[in-house]
Scaffold this active site. Structure first.
Site, PDB file in Angstrom:
ATOM      1  N   GLU A 263     -16.140  10.935  13.331  1.00 30.41           N
ATOM      2  CA  GLU A 263     -16.538  12.260  13.810  1.00 30.41           C
ATOM      3  C   GLU A 263     -17.536  12.191  14.971  1.00 30.41           C
ATOM      4  O   GLU A 263     -17.381  12.906  15.961  1.00 30.41           O
ATOM      5  CB  GLU A 263     -17.157  13.070  12.660  1.00 30.41           C
ATOM      6  CG  GLU A 263     -16.155  13.582  11.632  1.00 30.41           C
ATOM      7  CD  GLU A 263     -15.342  14.755  12.145  1.00 30.41           C
ATOM      8  OE1 GLU A 263     -15.637  15.265  13.242  1.00 30.41           O
ATOM      9  OE2 GLU A 263     -14.416  15.172  11.428  1.00 30.41           O
ATOM     10  N   SER A 264     -18.563  11.359  14.843  1.00 30.07           N
ATOM     11  CA  SER A 264     -19.647  11.423  15.827  1.00 30.07           C
ATOM     12  C   SER A 264     -20.156  10.073  16.309  1.00 30.07           C
ATOM     13  O   SER A 264     -21.037  10.025  17.167  1.00 30.07           O
ATOM     14  CB  SER A 264     -20.843  12.172  15.213  1.00 30.07           C
ATOM     15  OG  SER A 264     -21.425  11.397  14.170  1.00 30.07           O
TER      16      SER A 264
END
Length: 217
Positions: A67-68
């Site tokens: 995700e990040s």
């Protein structure tokens, strides 16, 4: 989400599946050593909420990595924020006041993962797909939606999870024309679940024989 560059066809646990070559040219290495190193700063929160909500800590680490890449200030073009890329509505839904606070973000994201696993009776494919595309899309298509972004996302998260945990969860086949579902609808306990390779009881027994550590005795 960053798309996969290529895939190599392999056979795993009775499925014909494609093993992705993860795109790491974006500066985010997703090998197990690097992910574990990045996770060290947040390990207490990851373990605390993984234990609290019954989710594998390796799965939480994998979701954060994809995700990040462990960027606490990450913001997506669609407005998802923080380590686990919570959109404002999801953050509010799971009690996150500040999505850029790493502890709160991990709390909310892990709680959401647990909620999804409960909703889909331990089906990892659907739970991970819903984290990316939303429950509505998964419910509509009764499986992983025919969105290439979501299909690649599920494969990428599971690949990182396999690297971290040493498991061999089968990866879904990428297809843009039809939803992907687990075979047979076999339900097994979360979070230590393996998508079945054959329908019914026989498939459950085969998976247990190949990976007994995934099943409670």
């Amino acid at each position: 989400m960053t798309r996969l560059k290529s895939a190599i066809l392999i056979t795993l646990l009775g499925f014909a599946v494609a093993q992705p070559v993860l795109a790491e040219g974006d500066g985010c290495s997703l090998n197990a050593g690097t992910v574990n190193k990045k996770a060290e700063l947040h390990q207490d929160s990851i373990q605390k909420y993984a234990d609290k909500y019954g989710v594998s800590s390796d799965m939480v680490k994998a979701v954060i990595a994809v995700e990040s890449c462990y960027n606490t200030q990450a913001v997506s073009p669609k407005g998802a924020q923080g380590l686990m890329q919570l959109i404002p509505a999801t953050a509010e839904r799971f009690g996150v006041a500040n999505t850029f606070d790493s502890n709160q973000n991990i709390h909310g994201g892990t709680r959401y993962l647990s909620w999804l696993m409960d909703r889909y009776d331990g089906d990892l494919y659907r739970a991970i797909a819903a984290y990316n595309a939303g429950e509505g899309a998964v419910d509509k298509y009764k499986g992983i939606p025919p969105y290439l972004e979501t299909q690649h996302y599920v494969r990428r998260v599971l690949t990182v999870y396999n690297r971290l945990s040493g498991q061999a969860v089968a990866l879904p086949v990428v297809t843009a024309s039809a939803p992907i579902t687990t075979a047979g609808g076999v339900k097994i306990s979360k979070p230590k679940v393996l998508p079945p390779s054959k329908p019914g009881r026989a498939g459950w027994q085969l998976n247990k024989a190949k990976a007994p550590q995934l099943y409670k005795h």
